[in-house]
Design a protein around this motif. Structure first.
Motif, short mmCIF file in Angstrom:
data_model
loop_
_atom_site.label_atom_id
_atom_site.label_comp_id
_atom_site.label_asym_id
_atom_site.label_seq_id
_atom_site.Cartn_x
_atom_site.Cartn_y
_atom_site.Cartn_z
N GLN A 18 0.81 -1.22 0.00
CA GLN A 18 0.00 0.00 0.00
C GLN A 18 0.84 1.27 0.00
N HIS A 19 2.07 1.19 0.48
CA HIS A 19 2.87 2.40 0.67
C HIS A 19 4.29 2.17 0.20
N SER A 20 4.76 3.10 -0.64
CA SER A 20 6.12 3.00 -1.17
C SER A 20 7.15 3.33 -0.09
N LEU A 21 8.36 2.88 -0.33
CA LEU A 21 9.47 3.13 0.58
C LEU A 21 10.02 4.53 0.31
N THR A 22 10.00 5.39 1.33
CA THR A 22 10.43 6.77 1.14
C THR A 22 11.38 7.20 2.24
N LEU A 30 12.80 5.62 -2.70
CA LEU A 30 14.10 4.97 -2.74
C LEU A 30 14.09 3.90 -3.82
N MET A 31 15.14 3.89 -4.64
CA MET A 31 15.20 2.89 -5.70
C MET A 31 15.37 1.49 -5.15
N GLN A 32 15.70 1.35 -3.86
CA GLN A 32 15.81 0.02 -3.28
C GLN A 32 14.44 -0.61 -3.05
N ASP A 33 13.36 0.13 -3.31
CA ASP A 33 12.02 -0.45 -3.21
C ASP A 33 11.78 -1.30 -4.45
N ASP A 406 13.49 9.00 8.13
CA ASP A 406 14.01 7.65 7.98
C ASP A 406 13.30 6.93 6.84
N ALA A 407 13.99 5.99 6.22
CA ALA A 407 13.39 5.19 5.16
C ALA A 407 12.39 4.21 5.76
N PHE A 408 11.14 4.29 5.31
CA PHE A 408 10.08 3.44 5.86
C PHE A 408 8.89 3.51 4.90
N ARG A 409 7.98 2.54 4.99
CA ARG A 409 6.76 2.57 4.18
C ARG A 409 5.69 3.31 4.99
N TYR A 410 5.66 4.62 4.84
CA TYR A 410 4.77 5.45 5.64
C TYR A 410 3.33 5.36 5.13
#
Length: 479
Positions: A18-22, A30-33, A406-410
């Motif tokens: 549901q939520h991208s990694l940002t 983040l391209m690591q998503d 921080d990088a997280f799926r918010y």
């Protein structure tokens, strides 16, 4: 019964769909998503050979002329002086229909504008609406799937559409526009265009400003009533394209006034809403429209396939002085659009005449399908090198893009108001416009089960009580 676990194509369990990694709740992707990357890359390859979205379209060449000085905001050469002109190509389209679909369907209209600037291509890939159905690109393929054909029956099914929207309150603003009078423009000449996303401008002093691009039709706004649109769908499915082509052939050149909203960089952190959220508009009383120039279409293509069908646009194409923003949908489109073009047309698609910049290209790309020039000749293709090949130019370095978090799926639904702006739009409509809007929504809900209608009506009620009550009454749902 326990649901199966969603996996990637490699069989890896997906922790969040549901939520991208940002980087931070408002930060860039983040391209690591790699779940997002795989999802978008697969989505771009689902149809052969037409575009996955915006398949049916029309286009024309024109010019952009600067009428107001905005050089304090940007060093982009396209704006370098009142009276400066830049060649352009504009492609209009419907979004969900196939190439053979009718021009008069209720659907957003694509507004993809290519500037052939003296510092390279600048593409604004927008729509005729200032917002969109989604704010997170991870959901874009799912949304489009809900609008496309049922995989079992092969025809479109409104149950799929409203079932998806019942779980996507972020779509309420765009839904209200889509089912309003502006949901079916009377051709392409009588509608506005929008960059939709938040972009940025930067000047020679290294200052960054956030910007929204608007194109206001100088022909005025005209829309088709549903009955007339349905009639034209059967009698003249190419109505909008024909109208555009014949107007230009007759010397009736359509024009749009280009306007911008400018937000100082640090203002973004002080807003009560996320200014990088594609489902939101910026209030005009705080950030008023400023005129920039005039866009005129004045030449038709000579060959539809070569110039309209092979035209490819990407928001990644920005010249020095124009930049991106932390808009999540924009960040994903930076990857998805050129990726789709490479798949659909070929890796050398930007060498095609309609896509090629006017200034000289001095890149190290070589080979690939459909390489029809001299492929760089005898010059080697690596850098740095000792043969005086093309080198970097630090004078066009973009100022740093501020990010935090921080990088997280918010969870973008949490503490996000998806209803007020849609309700505000409803409240400025006249009584007759409200009746037509709710009539159109009720008609689109025909045949949808009550258990899917109820959560949708709850969304409309949260936008405005009158809005939800009218729709409930027209579809026969007792609250």
């Amino acid at each position: 019964m326990k649901k199966p676990v969603l996996t990637t194509a490699g069989g890896h369990p997906v922790s969040q769909n549901q939520h991208s990694l940002t980087a931070g709740s408002r930060g860039p992707l983040l391209m690591q998503d790699m779940h997002l990357v795989e999802k978008l890359a697969h989505f771009n390859r689902e149809r052969i050979p037409e575009r996955v979205v915006h398949a049916k379209g029309s286009g024309a060449y024109g010019t952009f002329t600067v009428t107001q000085d905005i050089t304090r905001f940007t060093r982009a050469s396209v704006f370098a002086g009142i009276g400066k002109t830049t060649p352009t190509f504009l492609r209009f389209s419907t979004v969900a229909g196939e190439r053979g679909s009718a021009d008069t369907e209720r659907d957003p209209r694509g507004f993809a504008l290519k500037f052939y600037t003296d510092e390279g291509i600048w593409d604004i890939v927008g729509n005729n609406t200032p917002v969109f159905f989604e704010r997170d690109p991870l959901k874009f393929p799912d949304f489009i799937h809900s609008q496309k054909r049922d995989p079992r029956t092969g025809y479109k099914n409104p149950i799929r559409m409203w079932d998806y929207w019942s779980r996507a309150p972020e779509a309420m603003h765009q839904i209200t526009i889509l089912f309003s009078d502006r949901g079916i423009p009377d051709g392409y000449r009588y509608m506005n265009g929008y960059g939709s996303h938040t972009f940025s401008l930067w000047n020679n002093g290294g200052e960054r400003f956030w910007v929204k691009f608007h194109f206001k039709s100088m022909q005025g706004i005209k829309n088709l009533p549903p009955e007339k649109a349905a009639q034209l769908a059967g009698s003249d499915p190419d109505y909008a394209g024909r109208d555009l082509f014949e107007a230009i052939e007759a010397g009736q050149f359509p024009r749009w006034k280009m306007m911008v909203q400018i937000m100082p960089e640090l203002d973004a952190e002080r807003q009560s809403f996320n200014p990088f959220d594609l489902t939101k508009v910026w209030p005009h009383n705080e950030y008023p429209l400023q005129e920039v120039g005039i866009l005129e279409l004045n030449r038709n293509p000579e060959n539809y396939f070569a110039e309209v069908e092979q035209a490819a646009f990407s928001p990644a194409n920005v010249p020095p002085g124009i930049g991106y923003s932390p808009d999540k949908m924009l960040q994903a489109r930076l990857f998805a659009y050129p990726d789709a073009a490479r798949y659909r047309i070929g890796v050398n698609y930007q060498s095609l005449p309609v896509n090629r910049p006017l200034n000289q290209v001095t890149a190290y790309h070589r080979d690939g399908g459909m390489r029809f020039d001299n492929n760089g000749g005898r010059v080697d293709n690596y850098e740095p090198n000792g043969f005086n090949g093309p080198a970097q130019d630090e004078s066009v370095t973009e100022p740093p893009l501020r990010i935090r978090g921080d990088a997280f799926r918010y969870d973008a639904h949490r503490e996000n108001d998806d209803f007020t702006q849609a309700g505000n739009l409803y409240r400025i409509l006249t009584g007759e416009e409200r009746e037509r809007l709710t009539d159109n929504i009720a008609a689109a809900m025909r045949g949808v089960p009550a258990e899917i209608l109820r959560p949708n009506i709850e969304h409309f009620l949260r936008c405005d009580q009158d809005y939800g009550l009218k729709i409930a009454a027209k579809v026969g749902i007792k609250l």
